[in-house]
Enzyme design. Structure first.
Site, PDB file in Angstrom:
ATOM      1  N   LYS A 207       4.469 -13.266 -41.929  1.00  0.00           N
ATOM      2  CA  LYS A 207       4.340 -13.713 -40.717  1.00  0.00           C
ATOM      3  C   LYS A 207       2.824 -14.122 -40.260  1.00  0.00           C
ATOM      4  O   LYS A 207       2.127 -13.220 -40.391  1.00  0.00           O
ATOM      5  CB  LYS A 207       5.041 -12.819 -39.785  1.00  0.00           C
ATOM      6  CG  LYS A 207       4.716 -13.005 -38.303  1.00  0.00           C
ATOM      7  CD  LYS A 207       5.553 -12.211 -37.615  1.00  0.00           C
ATOM      8  CE  LYS A 207       5.535 -12.509 -35.932  1.00  0.00           C
ATOM      9  NZ  LYS A 207       6.002 -11.457 -34.981  1.00  0.00           N
ATOM     10  N   LYS A 260       7.383 -17.567 -41.468  1.00  0.00           N
ATOM     11  CA  LYS A 260       7.288 -17.906 -40.303  1.00  0.00           C
ATOM     12  C   LYS A 260       6.017 -18.089 -39.907  1.00  0.00           C
ATOM     13  O   LYS A 260       4.959 -17.258 -40.039  1.00  0.00           O
ATOM     14  CB  LYS A 260       7.834 -16.672 -39.481  1.00  0.00           C
ATOM     15  CG  LYS A 260       7.518 -16.530 -37.873  1.00  0.00           C
ATOM     16  CD  LYS A 260       8.150 -15.615 -37.297  1.00  0.00           C
ATOM     17  CE  LYS A 260       7.681 -15.596 -35.606  1.00  0.00           C
ATOM     18  NZ  LYS A 260       7.951 -14.545 -34.982  1.00  0.00           N
TER      19      LYS A 260
HETATM   20  C1  PBG Z   1       7.703 -10.429 -32.215  1.00  0.00           C
HETATM   21  C2  PBG Z   1       8.074 -11.596 -32.304  1.00  0.00           C
HETATM   22  C3  PBG Z   1       7.420 -13.064 -32.159  1.00  0.00           C
HETATM   23  C4  PBG Z   1       8.110 -13.978 -32.556  1.00  0.00           C
HETATM   24  C5  PBG Z   1       9.167 -13.415 -33.139  1.00  0.00           C
HETATM   25  N1  PBG Z   1       9.152 -11.983 -32.893  1.00  0.00           N
HETATM   26  C6  PBG Z   1       5.979 -13.220 -31.207  1.00  0.00           C
HETATM   27  C7  PBG Z   1       4.845 -12.832 -31.913  1.00  0.00           C
HETATM   28  O1  PBG Z   1       4.588 -12.440 -32.955  1.00  0.00           O
HETATM   29  O2  PBG Z   1       4.016 -13.116 -30.987  1.00  0.00           O
HETATM   30  C8  PBG Z   1       7.665 -15.539 -32.365  1.00  0.00           C
HETATM   31  C9  PBG Z   1       9.006 -16.342 -32.635  1.00  0.00           C
HETATM   32  C10 PBG Z   1       8.738 -17.666 -31.810  1.00  0.00           C
HETATM   33  O3  PBG Z   1       7.710 -18.293 -31.688  1.00  0.00           O
HETATM   34  O4  PBG Z   1       9.908 -18.559 -31.810  1.00  0.00           O
HETATM   35  N2  PBG Z   1       6.557  -9.979 -32.662  1.00  0.00           N
END
Ligand code: PBG
Length: 336
Positions: A207, A260
């Site tokens: 991520k 992601k």
């Molecule tokens: C929670 C989370 C996020 C997303 C999914 N889970 C936000 C972040 O990390 O700031 C982002 C999903 C998206 O942009 O569609 N941590």
């Protein structure tokens, strides 16, 4: 022999020939639809538009149930729940509240639609008043030059509590997105100890600290109050490190791994698939969705063609499962 001997166009001559040799297939059952479930305050609407995510809404639990019925009827594989609590605190205690918005929503969804898989995002950022994904270590002056730091190990215990509360409510898959080190192991151990040895973990392994989460943070109210997430989310420049993250999660007990965002990270979808041999999920995030929606609304893109091309390309890159805000539209188009 006369040139060209090989004519690639021979197999492109008709829809039937193209269908015969098509390498990649997209099915509704591979798609996951994210839902924002809001605890709401007295008088708040059952469905609230999200300015940054055209076509996506913040839903009350009963509106989420209505949505889920439509999603299940389309043959979509699963929903992924994100909670918007009524109140926040420094530890994000709403995240593991047995009567919290996610726990209540999971019980309602599994009660009404036992066949539809429910995935839950495990993180603290929607529940902490500072908007970070873990608890803060109380050191330093908290000046802009000396911001508080997210305490990795103290956060693990809280994340494990969140995961167990989701499993207890009936979640089918637990998806930790916080990017703390060791969280998959901590969550696996806690789930096993509490009698949820059969609940799988989908780890947000790679991520990245991405600009493409902007619309989500607006939707979930989870923008960090100070600083950014680069101290725990990955540097977009790093690919080998993404493979290391995924292999660590495998060692700690992950059943599936995730990349992601998706569109700028297709190389890593393939790399994680080869390195882990686990099912790989790609998260086609909020900013990626918003770009398509805005361009389509302006008449610059054919939305249907663009979305199906994007989702198919993620399958081609190696994604087994795709989490996307386009899922509902895509499933409708695939059924036509
Ligand atoms: C929670 C989370 C996020 C997303 C999914 N889970 C936000 C972040 O990390 O700031 C982002 C999903 C998206 O942009 O569609 N941590």
């Amino acid at each position: 022999m006369a040139f060209p001997q090989t004519r690639m166009r021979r197999l492109r001559a008709s829809p039937a020939l193209r269908g015969l040799v098509r390498e990649t297939e997209l099915r509704a059952g591979q798609l996951v639809m994210p839902l924002f479930v809001s605890e709401g305050r007295p008088g708040s609407a059952a469905r609230e538009l999200i300015a940054t995510l055209p076509g996506v809404q913040r839903l009350s639990i009963s509106a989420a149930l209505q949505e889920a019925h439509e999603i299940a009827a389309l043959g979509i594989g699963a929903v992924m729940l994100f909670g918007i609590p009524a109140a926040k605190d420094p530890e994000g205690s709403g995240a593991w509240d047995e009567e919290g918005v996610i726990q209540t929503a999971v019980r309602a969804l599994k009660g009404a639609l036992p066949e539809l898989l429910v995935l839950t995002d495990v993180c603290l950022c929607e529940y902490t008043d500072h908007g970070h994904c873990g608890v803060l270590r109380d050191i330093g002056s908290h000046s802009p030059l000396d911001p508080p730091v997210v305490d990795n190990d103290a956060s693990l215990e809280l994340l494990a509590r969140v995961a167990v509360s989701h499993a207890r409510a009936g979640a089918d898959l637990i998806a930790p997105s916080d990017m703390m080190d060791g969280r998959v192991g901590a969550i696996r151990a806690a789930l096993d100890e509490e009698g949820f040895a059969d609940t799988p973990i989908l780890a947000y392994s790679a991520k990245f600290a991405s600009a493409f989460y902007g619309p989500f943070r607006e939707a979930a109210g989870s923008t960090p109050a100070f600083g950014d997430r680069r101290g725990y989310q990955m540097d977009p420049a790093n690919g080998r490190e993404a493979v290391r993250e995924a292999l660590l999660d495998v060692q700690e007990g992950a059943d599936m791994v995730m990349v992601k965002p998706a569109l700028a990270y297709g190389d890593l979808i393939g790399a994680l698939k080869r390195a882990t041999r686990l099912p790989v999920a790609a998260y086609n995030v909020s900013g990626e969705y918003a770009m398509v929606k805005v361009a389509a609304a302006a008449g610059y893109l054919d939305e249907r063609a663009a979305v199906l091309e994007i989702l198919t390309s993620l399958r081609r890159a190696g994604a087994d499962t795709i989490i996307s805000y386009h899922s509902k539209d895509a499933a409708q188009w695939l059924a036509e």
